[in-house]
Design a protein around this motif. Structure first.
Motif, PDB file in Angstrom:
ATOM      1  N   CYS A  63       0.840  -1.200   0.000  1.00  0.00           N
ATOM      2  CA  CYS A  63       0.000   0.000   0.000  1.00  0.00           C
ATOM      3  C   CYS A  63       0.876   1.251   0.000  1.00  0.00           C
ATOM      4  CB  CYS A  63      -0.920  -0.009   1.219  1.00  0.00           C
ATOM      5  SG  CYS A  63      -2.154   1.306   1.204  1.00  0.00           S
ATOM      6  N   ILE A  64       1.918   1.219   0.801  1.00  0.00           N
ATOM      7  CA  ILE A  64       2.865   2.337   0.819  1.00  0.00           C
ATOM      8  C   ILE A  64       3.497   2.514  -0.565  1.00  0.00           C
ATOM      9  CG2 ILE A  64       5.024   3.185   1.854  1.00  0.00           C
ATOM     10  CD1 ILE A  64       4.234   1.551   4.381  1.00  0.00           C
ATOM     11  N   GLN A  65       3.787   1.391  -1.211  1.00  0.00           N
ATOM     12  CA  GLN A  65       4.355   1.433  -2.567  1.00  0.00           C
ATOM     13  C   GLN A  65       3.369   2.031  -3.565  1.00  0.00           C
ATOM     14  OE1 GLN A  65       7.293   1.052  -3.538  1.00  0.00           O
ATOM     15  NE2 GLN A  65       7.198   0.744  -5.756  1.00  0.00           N
ATOM     16  N   ALA A  66       2.085   1.742  -3.384  1.00  0.00           N
ATOM     17  CA  ALA A  66       1.052   2.304  -4.279  1.00  0.00           C
ATOM     18  C   ALA A  66       1.063   3.825  -4.193  1.00  0.00           C
ATOM     19  CB  ALA A  66      -0.319   1.751  -3.905  1.00  0.00           C
ATOM     20  N   TYR A  67       1.174   4.357  -2.980  1.00  0.00           N
ATOM     21  CA  TYR A  67       1.261   5.812  -2.818  1.00  0.00           C
ATOM     22  C   TYR A  67       2.524   6.357  -3.478  1.00  0.00           C
ATOM     23  CZ  TYR A  67      -2.684   6.257   0.409  1.00  0.00           C
ATOM     24  OH  TYR A  67      -3.940   6.276   0.946  1.00  0.00           O
ATOM     25  N   SER A  68       3.639   5.664  -3.290  1.00  0.00           N
ATOM     26  CA  SER A  68       4.902   6.131  -3.866  1.00  0.00           C
ATOM     27  C   SER A  68       4.834   6.182  -5.395  1.00  0.00           C
ATOM     28  CB  SER A  68       6.053   5.222  -3.413  1.00  0.00           C
ATOM     29  OG  SER A  68       6.283   5.343  -2.022  1.00  0.00           O
ATOM     30  N   LEU A  69       4.242   5.172  -6.007  1.00  0.00           N
ATOM     31  CA  LEU A  69       4.113   5.158  -7.468  1.00  0.00           C
ATOM     32  C   LEU A  69       3.221   6.297  -7.957  1.00  0.00           C
ATOM     33  CD1 LEU A  69       3.732   1.306  -8.032  1.00  0.00           C
ATOM     34  CD2 LEU A  69       5.694   2.727  -8.654  1.00  0.00           C
ATOM     35  N   ASP A  72       5.267   9.470  -7.677  1.00  0.00           N
ATOM     36  CA  ASP A  72       6.275   9.570  -8.742  1.00  0.00           C
ATOM     37  C   ASP A  72       5.641  10.059 -10.040  1.00  0.00           C
ATOM     38  OD1 ASP A  72       8.368   8.731  -7.143  1.00  0.00           O
ATOM     39  OD2 ASP A  72       8.234   6.626  -7.764  1.00  0.00           O
ATOM     40  N   LYS A  73       4.465   9.535 -10.351  1.00  0.00           N
ATOM     41  CA  LYS A  73       3.756   9.976 -11.550  1.00  0.00           C
ATOM     42  C   LYS A  73       3.357  11.440 -11.440  1.00  0.00           C
ATOM     43  CE  LYS A  73       1.732   9.433 -15.544  1.00  0.00           C
ATOM     44  NZ  LYS A  73       2.526   9.226 -16.780  1.00  0.00           N
ATOM     45  N   THR A  74       2.960  11.860 -10.244  1.00  0.00           N
ATOM     46  CA  THR A  74       2.618  13.263 -10.005  1.00  0.00           C
ATOM     47  C   THR A  74       3.816  14.157 -10.268  1.00  0.00           C
ATOM     48  OG1 THR A  74       1.005  12.595  -8.316  1.00  0.00           O
ATOM     49  CG2 THR A  74       1.724  14.895  -8.297  1.00  0.00           C
ATOM     50  N   GLU A  76       6.311  13.552 -12.190  1.00  0.00           N
ATOM     51  CA  GLU A  76       6.575  13.555 -13.636  1.00  0.00           C
ATOM     52  C   GLU A  76       5.704  14.585 -14.356  1.00  0.00           C
ATOM     53  OE1 GLU A  76       5.544  10.454 -17.199  1.00  0.00           O
ATOM     54  OE2 GLU A  76       6.407   9.607 -15.367  1.00  0.00           O
ATOM     55  N   ILE A  77       4.456  14.686 -13.956  1.00  0.00           N
ATOM     56  CA  ILE A  77       3.533  15.653 -14.567  1.00  0.00           C
ATOM     57  C   ILE A  77       3.905  17.077 -14.186  1.00  0.00           C
ATOM     58  CG2 ILE A  77       1.140  16.459 -14.599  1.00  0.00           C
ATOM     59  CD1 ILE A  77       0.305  13.506 -14.213  1.00  0.00           C
ATOM     60  N   LEU A  78       4.223  17.288 -12.916  1.00  0.00           N
ATOM     61  CA  LEU A  78       4.534  18.635 -12.431  1.00  0.00           C
ATOM     62  C   LEU A  78       5.835  19.174 -13.012  1.00  0.00           C
ATOM     63  CD1 LEU A  78       3.558  18.299  -8.649  1.00  0.00           C
ATOM     64  CD2 LEU A  78       2.280  19.464 -10.462  1.00  0.00           C
ATOM     65  N   ALA A  79       6.756  18.285 -13.348  1.00  0.00           N
ATOM     66  CA  ALA A  79       8.051  18.718 -13.887  1.00  0.00           C
ATOM     67  C   ALA A  79       7.903  19.439 -15.216  1.00  0.00           C
ATOM     68  CB  ALA A  79       8.975  17.510 -14.034  1.00  0.00           C
ATOM     69  N   LYS A  80       6.793  19.217 -15.902  1.00  0.00           N
ATOM     70  CA  LYS A  80       6.567  19.843 -17.209  1.00  0.00           C
ATOM     71  C   LYS A  80       5.910  21.214 -17.100  1.00  0.00           C
ATOM     72  CE  LYS A  80       5.800  15.199 -19.078  1.00  0.00           C
ATOM     73  NZ  LYS A  80       4.794  14.269 -19.649  1.00  0.00           N
ATOM     74  N   ASP A  81       5.621  21.663 -15.869  1.00  0.00           N
ATOM     75  CA  ASP A  81       4.884  22.915 -15.649  1.00  0.00           C
ATOM     76  C   ASP A  81       5.756  23.888 -14.883  1.00  0.00           C
ATOM     77  OD1 ASP A  81       2.955  24.857 -14.514  1.00  0.00           O
ATOM     78  OD2 ASP A  81       1.456  23.520 -15.368  1.00  0.00           O
ATOM     79  N   SER A  82       5.733  25.151 -15.277  1.00  0.00           N
ATOM     80  CA  SER A  82       6.577  26.161 -14.622  1.00  0.00           C
ATOM     81  C   SER A  82       5.826  26.970 -13.562  1.00  0.00           C
ATOM     82  CB  SER A  82       7.146  27.119 -15.673  1.00  0.00           C
ATOM     83  OG  SER A  82       6.092  27.786 -16.364  1.00  0.00           O
ATOM     84  N   SER A  83       4.543  26.689 -13.362  1.00  0.00           N
ATOM     85  CA  SER A  83       3.741  27.468 -12.409  1.00  0.00           C
ATOM     86  C   SER A  83       4.196  27.228 -10.976  1.00  0.00           C
ATOM     87  CB  SER A  83       2.259  27.091 -12.527  1.00  0.00           C
ATOM     88  OG  SER A  83       1.789  27.246 -13.840  1.00  0.00           O
ATOM     89  N   LEU A 101       4.218  12.844  -0.134  1.00  0.00           N
ATOM     90  CA  LEU A 101       4.098  13.436  -1.472  1.00  0.00           C
ATOM     91  C   LEU A 101       5.150  14.517  -1.679  1.00  0.00           C
ATOM     92  CD1 LEU A 101       2.745  14.083  -4.180  1.00  0.00           C
ATOM     93  CD2 LEU A 101       1.024  15.405  -2.920  1.00  0.00           C
ATOM     94  N   LEU A 102       5.322  15.375  -0.696  1.00  0.00           N
ATOM     95  CA  LEU A 102       6.312  16.456  -0.811  1.00  0.00           C
ATOM     96  C   LEU A 102       7.719  15.906  -0.980  1.00  0.00           C
ATOM     97  CD1 LEU A 102       4.888  18.976   1.806  1.00  0.00           C
ATOM     98  CD2 LEU A 102       5.219  19.411  -0.631  1.00  0.00           C
ATOM     99  N   SER A 103       8.017  14.796  -0.333  1.00  0.00           N
ATOM    100  CA  SER A 103       9.352  14.210  -0.493  1.00  0.00           C
ATOM    101  C   SER A 103       9.589  13.725  -1.918  1.00  0.00           C
ATOM    102  CB  SER A 103       9.537  13.048   0.502  1.00  0.00           C
ATOM    103  OG  SER A 103       8.773  11.920   0.128  1.00  0.00           O
ATOM    104  N   HIS A 104       8.518  13.376  -2.631  1.00  0.00           N
ATOM    105  CA  HIS A 104       8.638  12.909  -4.018  1.00  0.00           C
ATOM    106  C   HIS A 104       8.712  14.063  -5.017  1.00  0.00           C
ATOM    107  CE1 HIS A 104       7.952   8.435  -3.845  1.00  0.00           C
ATOM    108  NE2 HIS A 104       7.634   8.776  -2.615  1.00  0.00           N
ATOM    109  N   ILE A 105       8.209  15.221  -4.641  1.00  0.00           N
ATOM    110  CA  ILE A 105       8.190  16.347  -5.594  1.00  0.00           C
ATOM    111  C   ILE A 105       9.099  17.491  -5.135  1.00  0.00           C
ATOM    112  CG2 ILE A 105       5.845  15.783  -6.328  1.00  0.00           C
ATOM    113  CD1 ILE A 105       4.845  18.187  -4.722  1.00  0.00           C
ATOM    114  N   SER A 106       9.895  17.260  -4.087  1.00  0.00           N
ATOM    115  CA  SER A 106      10.705  18.344  -3.509  1.00  0.00           C
ATOM    116  C   SER A 106      11.744  18.881  -4.491  1.00  0.00           C
ATOM    117  CB  SER A 106      11.393  17.870  -2.225  1.00  0.00           C
ATOM    118  OG  SER A 106      12.236  16.762  -2.487  1.00  0.00           O
ATOM    119  N   HIS A 107      12.146  18.066  -5.473  1.00  0.00           N
ATOM    120  CA  HIS A 107      13.133  18.530  -6.452  1.00  0.00           C
ATOM    121  C   HIS A 107      12.512  19.476  -7.481  1.00  0.00           C
ATOM    122  CE1 HIS A 107      11.098  15.104  -8.305  1.00  0.00           C
ATOM    123  NE2 HIS A 107      11.487  15.544  -9.484  1.00  0.00           N
TER     124      HIS A 107
END
Length: 333
Positions: A63-69, A72-74, A76-83, A101-107
């Motif tokens: 279940c934890i892995q499901a959230y992580s996946l 990760d997809k989130t 990938e989508i956000l990386a294409k947006d400059s907002s 979630l923040l740990s996955h998108i912090s970069h």
């Protein structure tokens, strides 16, 4: 000195006069509003203990892995947006999933692409816990906790959007959708979303191929002493005694949406109960039942169908190996 102060925004839906009217109505109509199970620090702590003990997101690695996946997809989508970004955690609870979630998108977020976190909850205690948890891990994230009743907060998104410009909203709704009538909460979620925004939510699922049997399988996650002690607290605090009745769990159909089933908890009265809340007399009779709680169980096909009817498209979904929880990444069509 500022670290000793937490600024919290309180929506008018949680102003004392409105909250107290909702409280009185809960007892008068014999249906306890779910928000009153999180009203005090004591209740919030009891809920957190239940979550730690029974939630698949805390106990099941798949279940934890499901959230992580999903996260990760989130990213990938956000990386294409400059907002610049808003992360709006509706029903944030203890904030663990928003923090993950923040740990996955912090970069992705930075000084040029800032992110503001809005932990939103009906519980002041939980909103502060989430705010402090994220602030303690991500110093470059602005944090602004909100306290509100979602069912009475259709204007909340406009209040948040007014605080900035050219922002993309990431809205999380983890573990919350089962505790609302679908016809009440989905229009509000739809209103929160603009095209391009992301909605991430999780739902409790009925495992296996037999929907009703699957719900029966997970019933012990609800019908246990920890949950009963949490649910009875609102009654005890109002003056009801333990000996006045028993808490009973059952599986019932939604009268408006019969294709959906939910687990419900009732306090079944063993004797007449009379007490006053301010000037309102609460008069319950032996044999009556007070609904304390309900939680819908879904399947992914049922979720896909109902979201589609509200113009929300699922970009991807991930389920725990047990099929007891699913995580969904969505956008408005």
């Amino acid at each position: 000195m500022l670290e000793k102060i937490e600024q919290v925004f309180v929506h008018y839906s949680q102003f004392p006069d409105r909250v107290y009217q909702d409280y009185l109505d809960s007892f008068s109509f014999k249906q306890i509003n779910n928000k009153f199970h999180y009203a005090s620090v004591k209740q919030s702590q009891k809920w957190l203990k239940i979550h730690e003990e029974f939630s698949p997101a805390r106990q099941d690695e798949s279940c934890i892995q499901a959230y992580s996946l999903c996260f990760d997809k989130t990213a990938e989508i956000l990386a294409k947006d400059s907002s610049s970004l808003n992360l709006i955690g509706l029903g944030c609870g203890g904030g663990e999933k928003d923090k993950l979630l923040l740990s996955h998108i912090s970069h992705i977020f930075s000084t040029e692409k800032p992110l503001t976190y809005y932990p939103v909850d009906v519980s002041l205690s939980l909103a502060i816990i989430s705010a402090q948890k994220v602030r303690g891990s991500f110093a470059n994230v602005a944090v602004a906790p909100f306290v509100c009743d979602l069912l009475q907060s259709n204007d909340l998104i406009s209040l948040i959007n007014a605080r900035g410009t050219s922002q993309k909203n990431i809205i999380t709704f983890f573990g919350m959708i089962p505790n609302f009538y679908p016809d009440e909460i989905l229009p509000i979620l739809t209103n929160f979303l603009e095209r391009g925004d992301l909605l991430l939510f999780s739902a409790n699922l009925a495992p296996g191929f037999d929907y009703l049997q699957g719900i029966q399988t997970v019933l012990p996650q609800y019908d246990n002493e920890l949950t009963k002690e949490w649910l009875i607290t609102v009654l005890l605090d109002a003056g009801v005694e333990r000996e006045d009745g028993n808490i009973e769990f059952e599986i019932e159909a939604d009268s408006h949406n019969p294709e959906f089933q939910r687990i419900a908890a009732y306090f079944s009265l063993k004797r007449d109960v009379n007490f006053k809340l301010e000037e309102r007399l609460i008069d319950w009779k032996k044999g009556e039942r007070i609904r304390l709680f309900f939680s819908y169980r879904y399947t992914t096909p049922k979720i896909q169908a109902i979201l589609k009817s509200y113009g929300i498209d699922i970009l991807g979904y991930w389920e725990a190996a047990s099929q007891e929880e699913g995580v969904y990444l969505c956008q408005k069509v």
